[in-house]
Design a protein around this motif. Sequence first.
Motif, mmCIF file in Angstrom:
data_model
loop_
_atom_site.group_PDB
_atom_site.id
_atom_site.type_symbol
_atom_site.label_atom_id
_atom_site.label_comp_id
_atom_site.label_asym_id
_atom_site.label_seq_id
_atom_site.Cartn_x
_atom_site.Cartn_y
_atom_site.Cartn_z
ATOM 1 N N LEU A 358 -59.122 51.362 -4.840
ATOM 2 C CA LEU A 358 -58.038 50.610 -5.046
ATOM 3 C C LEU A 358 -57.256 49.744 -4.016
ATOM 4 O O LEU A 358 -57.275 48.596 -3.704
ATOM 5 N N LYS A 359 -56.912 50.733 -2.892
ATOM 6 C CA LYS A 359 -56.470 50.045 -1.640
ATOM 7 C C LYS A 359 -57.596 49.429 -0.843
ATOM 8 O O LYS A 359 -57.164 48.482 -0.110
ATOM 9 N N TYR A 360 -58.617 49.901 -1.051
ATOM 10 C CA TYR A 360 -59.762 49.071 -0.298
ATOM 11 C C TYR A 360 -60.061 47.561 -0.668
ATOM 12 O O TYR A 360 -60.111 46.784 0.281
ATOM 13 N N TRP A 361 -59.820 47.442 -1.971
ATOM 14 C CA TRP A 361 -59.994 46.109 -2.818
ATOM 15 C C TRP A 361 -58.601 45.319 -2.511
ATOM 16 O O TRP A 361 -58.794 44.036 -1.915
ATOM 17 N N LEU A 362 -57.444 45.951 -2.199
ATOM 18 C CA LEU A 362 -56.526 45.048 -2.072
ATOM 19 C C LEU A 362 -56.486 44.868 -0.478
ATOM 20 O O LEU A 362 -56.032 43.523 -0.373
ATOM 21 N N ILE A 363 -56.717 45.595 0.210
ATOM 22 C CA ILE A 363 -56.538 45.204 1.721
ATOM 23 C C ILE A 363 -57.585 44.236 2.050
ATOM 24 O O ILE A 363 -57.300 43.534 2.948
ATOM 25 N N GLY A 364 -58.811 44.520 1.538
ATOM 26 C CA GLY A 364 -59.730 43.714 1.643
ATOM 27 C C GLY A 364 -59.394 42.166 1.330
ATOM 28 O O GLY A 364 -59.808 40.875 2.033
ATOM 29 N N SER A 365 -58.829 41.910 -0.036
ATOM 30 C CA SER A 365 -58.530 40.481 -0.532
ATOM 31 C C SER A 365 -57.380 40.135 0.226
ATOM 32 O O SER A 365 -57.680 38.850 0.768
ATOM 33 N N VAL A 366 -56.362 40.723 0.693
ATOM 34 C CA VAL A 366 -55.297 40.169 1.684
ATOM 35 C C VAL A 366 -55.850 39.782 2.983
ATOM 36 O O VAL A 366 -55.703 38.574 3.440
ATOM 37 N N TYR A 367 -56.797 40.529 3.432
ATOM 38 C CA TYR A 367 -57.150 40.562 4.707
ATOM 39 C C TYR A 367 -58.101 39.186 4.841
ATOM 40 O O TYR A 367 -58.102 38.429 5.681
ATOM 41 N N PHE A 368 -58.868 39.047 3.812
ATOM 42 C CA PHE A 368 -59.970 37.894 3.690
ATOM 43 C C PHE A 368 -59.164 36.676 3.761
ATOM 44 O O PHE A 368 -59.645 35.595 4.454
ATOM 45 N N TRP A 369 -57.994 36.587 2.871
ATOM 46 C CA TRP A 369 -57.242 35.206 2.892
ATOM 47 C C TRP A 369 -56.649 35.010 4.155
ATOM 48 O O TRP A 369 -56.412 33.887 4.801
ATOM 49 N N LEU A 370 -56.099 36.004 5.040
ATOM 50 C CA LEU A 370 -55.425 35.890 6.028
ATOM 51 C C LEU A 370 -56.462 35.538 7.084
ATOM 52 O O LEU A 370 -56.187 34.589 7.957
ATOM 53 N N LEU A 371 -57.535 35.915 7.317
ATOM 54 C CA LEU A 371 -58.796 35.851 8.272
ATOM 55 C C LEU A 371 -59.309 34.305 7.972
ATOM 56 O O LEU A 371 -59.472 33.449 8.891
ATOM 57 N N LEU A 372 -59.413 33.944 6.899
ATOM 58 C CA LEU A 372 -59.781 32.639 6.504
ATOM 59 C C LEU A 372 -58.803 31.470 6.904
ATOM 60 O O LEU A 372 -59.047 30.529 7.481
ATOM 61 N N PHE A 373 -57.389 32.004 6.712
ATOM 62 C CA PHE A 373 -56.434 30.920 7.100
ATOM 63 C C PHE A 373 -56.614 30.696 8.652
ATOM 64 O O PHE A 373 -56.298 29.738 9.486
ATOM 65 N N ALA A 374 -56.753 32.040 9.494
ATOM 66 C CA ALA A 374 -56.451 32.042 10.845
ATOM 67 C C ALA A 374 -58.094 31.398 11.542
ATOM 68 O O ALA A 374 -57.732 30.576 12.442
ATOM 69 N N LEU A 375 -59.144 31.508 10.666
ATOM 70 C CA LEU A 375 -60.184 30.940 11.206
ATOM 71 C C LEU A 375 -60.060 29.363 10.853
ATOM 72 O O LEU A 375 -60.730 28.653 11.744
ATOM 73 N N THR A 376 -59.396 28.938 9.753
ATOM 74 C CA THR A 376 -59.139 27.507 9.524
ATOM 75 C C THR A 376 -58.472 26.943 10.878
ATOM 76 O O THR A 376 -58.731 25.730 11.209
ATOM 77 N N ILE A 377 -57.433 27.634 11.264
ATOM 78 C CA ILE A 377 -56.474 27.294 12.426
ATOM 79 C C ILE A 377 -57.360 27.164 13.586
ATOM 80 O O ILE A 377 -57.397 26.405 14.381
ATOM 81 N N ALA A 378 -58.299 28.208 13.561
ATOM 82 C CA ALA A 378 -59.200 27.976 14.802
ATOM 83 C C ALA A 378 -60.084 27.353 14.999
ATOM 84 O O ALA A 378 -60.517 26.505 15.908
ATOM 85 N N ILE A 379 -60.665 26.705 13.699
ATOM 86 C CA ILE A 379 -61.483 25.600 13.538
ATOM 87 C C ILE A 379 -60.970 24.339 14.085
ATOM 88 O O ILE A 379 -61.490 23.710 14.755
ATOM 89 N N VAL A 380 -59.687 24.160 13.644
ATOM 90 C CA VAL A 380 -58.904 22.839 14.109
ATOM 91 C C VAL A 380 -58.931 22.731 15.282
ATOM 92 O O VAL A 380 -58.961 21.715 15.912
ATOM 93 N N ILE A 381 -58.353 23.948 15.980
ATOM 94 C CA ILE A 381 -57.887 23.955 17.332
ATOM 95 C C ILE A 381 -59.468 23.478 18.154
ATOM 96 O O ILE A 381 -59.436 22.694 18.941
ATOM 97 N N GLY A 382 -60.449 24.129 17.586
ATOM 98 C CA GLY A 382 -61.717 23.990 18.201
ATOM 99 C C GLY A 382 -62.458 22.592 18.453
ATOM 100 O O GLY A 382 -62.913 22.260 19.246
ATOM 101 N N ILE A 383 -62.351 21.869 17.307
ATOM 102 C CA ILE A 383 -62.752 20.467 17.001
ATOM 103 C C ILE A 383 -61.930 19.631 17.669
ATOM 104 O O ILE A 383 -62.444 18.488 17.851
ATOM 105 N N SER A 384 -60.869 19.832 17.966
ATOM 106 C CA SER A 384 -60.070 19.079 18.954
ATOM 107 C C SER A 384 -60.317 19.184 20.423
ATOM 108 O O SER A 384 -59.431 18.861 21.458
ATOM 109 N N HIS A 385 -61.181 20.124 20.680
ATOM 110 C CA HIS A 385 -61.657 20.440 22.191
ATOM 111 C C HIS A 385 -62.113 19.062 22.712
ATOM 112 O O HIS A 385 -63.097 18.339 22.325
#
Length: 385
Positions: A358-385
Amino acid sequence: MNELKPSPALLCANCETALQGEFCHECGQSIHSVLKPVSHMLEDAGDIFFHMDERIVHTVPPLYTKPGFLTLEYFAGRRVRYIAPFRLMFVFCLISFFFMHLAVNAVKFGNGEGGNSDTFGQMAKATTADEVHEIYRSEVRSMLTTQADPNTPGVVKTSLTAVQGMLRDAANRRLSELKAPPIAEPGSGGEDDIKLKHANVLNSEDLQFKVAWLPTAVNARLNEGLDRLKLNFVQASNPGPQQKEAIHRMFEGVFGVLPQTMFIMVPVFALMLKLFYVFRRRLYVEHLIVALHSHAFLFLSLMLLTLLGFARNALAPHLGFVGGVISLVEFAVWIWMPVYLLIMQKRVYRQGWGMTILKYWLIGSVYFWLLLFALTIAIVIGISH
C-alpha cells in the motif's frame, strides 16, 4: 662514551606539532605533499570522484542483486567496505545521463543534413525544378527565422532581405535553364511565398514576465530565457538549416539540467519516506540513505538499459538471435526495477506485505507526479538554452 641522542621528530608543516602518524593529531593536515607529478594527481582525482578500488567490487554487485543490503549494512555501522551512498548515486547519475545523451545524439533530427553554406552552388547543380524550390524554401525559411528574432540587429535584417533577393534571382536563373516557371515575388501568394510557423510568438508581448514584486534584474533574466525559448521553438518548428541546430541545442540544454533536477528530487523522496514512515521513529538521514541507494540502483539500471540498447543495435543486423536475447535481458531489467524497490522497502522498514505494498503504491504515485512536474520544469529551462 658517546651519548645516545633521540632522532629528530617529524613536525607538522602547518602547526609544527610532532607527528605520530600520517596525519597531524592537532590540525588534521596530512604529511603527504600536494606537490607531486601529474600522474599521481590524476590517480588522486580518480580516487576522489570514483573510488575505483576494491570497494566498487563490494558495492556494485549487492547494490543491484540484493535489495536493501547496502542500506542495512550502512545502518549497522559496516561502512568502510562500501562506497558512500551519495558518491555512489552521484557517479551513476552522471554516467547514466552521459550514455543516454550519447543515445539521443545518435538520433537524426531535422530534414536532411542541411547547413551547407554553398547554397548558390547547390542551386546551380540542381537537376530538377522541385530541387531548386526545396533549396530556396529551406534557405528563405532560415533567413526569416533570423529576421523574426527580436535580438537580431536591424542591419543584419536588412542585409538578409537583400540576400533573399539574390537567392531568388539565382533560383530563377536555374529554373530558366531547366525551362520551368520562375519564383514569384514575395507576397504574391504563390507556393514559394513562405510564412514561418508560430513566428508571431517571437514578438508577442503577452508572453513576458512582468512580476511586480520581483527585482528588475530577475524579470530581465526570466525574459531573456523566455526569448531564447521562443526562438528555439520557432526554429525547431520550421524546416531548414537551423531546425537541426535548434533541436540539438534544446536537447543539450535539457540534458544539462536533468542531473541537477534529480539531485533535488532525492531529498524530496527522502522527505516522503519520512512522512509515510513517521511512526517508525527513524531519522531523516536514514530515509535519505534509503533514497540515495534507491536512486543509485535506478541510475545503474538505466545505464545498463542504454548499454544493452547500444549492443542490440550493433549486433542485431548481423546476429539476429543475439538481438532477441538482448531484448529479453532488457525486459528482465525493466521488470526487476519495480520488484527491487518493493523488496528493498519491505526489508528496510520491516512491515507486513500488505502495508508495504500500500505504501509502495502511494509513495510511487505521489513521487511520479512530483517527478513529472520537476522534469517538466527542467525541460522548459533546458529548451530555453
